[in-house]
Motif scaffolding. Structure first.
Motif, short mmCIF file in Angstrom:
data_model
loop_
_atom_site.label_atom_id
_atom_site.label_comp_id
_atom_site.label_asym_id
_atom_site.label_seq_id
_atom_site.Cartn_x
_atom_site.Cartn_y
_atom_site.Cartn_z
N PHE A 1 0.82 -1.21 0.00
CA PHE A 1 0.00 0.00 0.00
C PHE A 1 0.86 1.26 0.00
N GLY A 2 1.95 1.23 0.76
CA GLY A 2 2.81 2.41 0.85
C GLY A 2 3.41 2.80 -0.49
N ALA A 3 3.90 1.81 -1.22
CA ALA A 3 4.48 2.08 -2.53
C ALA A 3 3.44 2.59 -3.51
N TYR A 4 2.24 2.01 -3.44
CA TYR A 4 1.16 2.44 -4.33
C TYR A 4 0.82 3.92 -4.08
N GLU A 5 0.66 4.28 -2.82
CA GLU A 5 0.33 5.66 -2.49
C GLU A 5 1.46 6.60 -2.86
N LEU A 6 2.70 6.17 -2.64
CA LEU A 6 3.85 7.02 -2.96
C LEU A 6 3.93 7.31 -4.46
N VAL A 7 3.79 6.26 -5.27
CA VAL A 7 3.86 6.46 -6.72
C VAL A 7 2.70 7.33 -7.20
N CYS A 8 1.51 7.10 -6.66
CA CYS A 8 0.36 7.94 -7.04
C CYS A 8 0.62 9.40 -6.71
N ARG A 9 1.18 9.66 -5.54
CA ARG A 9 1.47 11.03 -5.14
C ARG A 9 2.50 11.68 -6.07
N GLN A 10 3.51 10.90 -6.43
CA GLN A 10 4.53 11.45 -7.30
C GLN A 10 3.98 11.74 -8.70
N LEU A 11 3.07 10.91 -9.17
CA LEU A 11 2.46 11.15 -10.48
C LEU A 11 1.57 12.40 -10.44
N VAL A 12 0.84 12.54 -9.34
CA VAL A 12 0.01 13.75 -9.19
C VAL A 12 0.90 14.98 -9.10
N ARG A 13 2.00 14.86 -8.38
CA ARG A 13 2.94 15.98 -8.25
C ARG A 13 3.52 16.36 -9.62
N ALA A 14 3.92 15.34 -10.39
CA ALA A 14 4.50 15.62 -11.70
C ALA A 14 3.50 16.29 -12.63
N SER A 15 2.21 15.99 -12.45
CA SER A 15 1.19 16.57 -13.34
C SER A 15 0.97 18.06 -13.10
N GLN A 16 1.46 18.57 -11.95
CA GLN A 16 1.26 19.98 -11.65
C GLN A 16 2.03 20.88 -12.62
N HIS A 17 2.99 20.30 -13.31
CA HIS A 17 3.80 21.07 -14.26
C HIS A 17 3.32 20.88 -15.70
N THR A 18 2.13 20.32 -15.87
CA THR A 18 1.58 20.10 -17.20
C THR A 18 0.35 20.98 -17.41
N ASP A 19 -0.20 20.90 -18.61
CA ASP A 19 -1.40 21.68 -18.93
C ASP A 19 -2.64 21.13 -18.23
N LYS A 20 -2.60 19.87 -17.80
CA LYS A 20 -3.76 19.25 -17.15
C LYS A 20 -3.36 18.67 -15.80
N PRO A 21 -3.17 19.54 -14.80
CA PRO A 21 -2.80 19.05 -13.47
C PRO A 21 -3.91 18.21 -12.84
N LEU A 22 -3.50 17.19 -12.12
CA LEU A 22 -4.45 16.31 -11.44
C LEU A 22 -4.66 16.76 -10.00
#
Length: 331
Positions: free
Chosen positions: A205-226
């Motif tokens: 669960f920890g790894a799943y949440e961590l990767v999800c958070r990092q993907l959401v974080r990375a999207s903040q620098h795109t045209d369609k932030p999550l």
């Protein structure tokens, strides 16, 4: 750095969809477990056989695949699947249910609001505790599975031992254990199972949440932030779920080897004057004697190969069923 991470945590953890109910967690977790088990089981059969057989039986993963196909055909890879399929459904139902309920308990204990994000250590703790609970459900299931997966390997390369017990299926194994060892026989290997699940599910669960958070974080620098992981598409869930599966196995694999070895000891020594009954310490020494530290990682390659797609399928099933239920509640 701490302030930045907390902000990222808030972005990633905030989930704008309604939370799944307990019944939904049980139902969706069950279906997720079924999907994952159907994908992973052939790989698991090879893993258990590599973990528990002498090195002269199989030279490696490819040799195990070839011998299983030659001796048993396609069905050999799904030998004993009934018990673990039911077990996987029960395990994942309980895992998702307990994980989400434990998070709620942590929020109550710390005075946090339901929408407040939990820290990653708190999420690891939630996962670990849910794994501890799951261990008592799946230990008998894995015991039956491992015996069925390993039993007929003793006849590879030569005539089968006529004194060996031949199980016809899961019920045959359960009946034999109850007759010869009672209820306690169904929980052989429970200690390493608890250790493996507590550590492994925490990282799962920890790894799943961590990767999800990092993907959401990375999207903040795109045209369609999550806004949260609820906005992640299939690719993101597949990546996070696959990484979760790899994390589970990398952290808990040596414990799993010890667990499998203990649970199959009597099958591997069937026909001897006294069936082998090693304890944890004895098992560690025996496994180490078979090849040092490397012996605790025998079969890891095929395990990691199956871990990514199987766990991606599980999280995909759970996430999209949860989203579908959330949309239906809005209507």
């Amino acid at each position: 750095m701490e302030a930045e991470f907390h902000t990222v945590s808030e972005i990633a953890q905030h989930d704008h969809r309604p939370k799944a109910t307990g019944i939904e967690d049980l139902a969706f977790g069950s279906l997720a477990g079924m999907m994952g088990k159907c994908v992973e089981y052939p790989f698991d059969t090879v893993k258990v056989r590599l973990q528990t057989s002498e090195t002269q039986v199989f030279s490696g993963t490819l040799d195990c695949l070839k011998q299983t196909w030659r001796n048993e055909g396609f069905g050999g890879f799904y030998r004993g699947v009934t018990s673990p399929l039911v077990g996987a459904m029960a395990e994942n139902a309980i895992a998702f249910y307990a994980y989400n309920r434990i998070q709620g308990a942590i929020r109550s204990a710390t005075g946090a609001r339901p929408e407040d994000p939990l820290s990653l250590p708190q999420l690891f703790l939630s996962g670990g505790l849910s794994g501890t609970i799951c261990a008592f459900v799946i230990s008998p299931v894995e015991l039956v599975k491992c015996k069925l997966q390993v039993e007929n390997v003793q006849g590879y390369g030569g005539p089968a031992n006529p004194a060996a017990v031949k199980f016809k299926g899961p019920l045959s194994v359960v009946g034999h254990l109850l007759r010869t060892q009672g209820i306690a026989g169904l929980y052989k290997g429970i200690t390493p199972t608890v250790a493996r699940e507590t550590l492994g599910v925490g990282f799962w669960f920890g790894a799943y949440e961590l990767v999800c958070r990092q993907l959401v974080r990375a999207s903040q620098h795109t045209d369609k932030p999550l806004r949260s992981k609820a906005d992640l598409g299939p690719a993101g869930i597949i990546l996070a779920g696959g990484c979760a599966g790899i994390s589970y196995n990398l952290t808990s694999y040596p414990i799993d080897v010890v667990k499998s070895f203990i649970q199959t000891a009597d099958v591997r020594s069937a026909g001897s004057a006294a069936a082998e009954k090693p304890g944890i310490a004895d098992t560690i020494r025996i496994v180490y004697g078979r090849g040092g530290i490397r012996a605790f990682y025998r079969g890891l390659g095929i395990t990691l190969l199956r871990a990514f797609p199987a766990n991606a399928a599980m999280f995909m099933t759970y996430e999209y069923l949860s989203r579908m239920a959330s949309e239906l509640r809005k209507k």
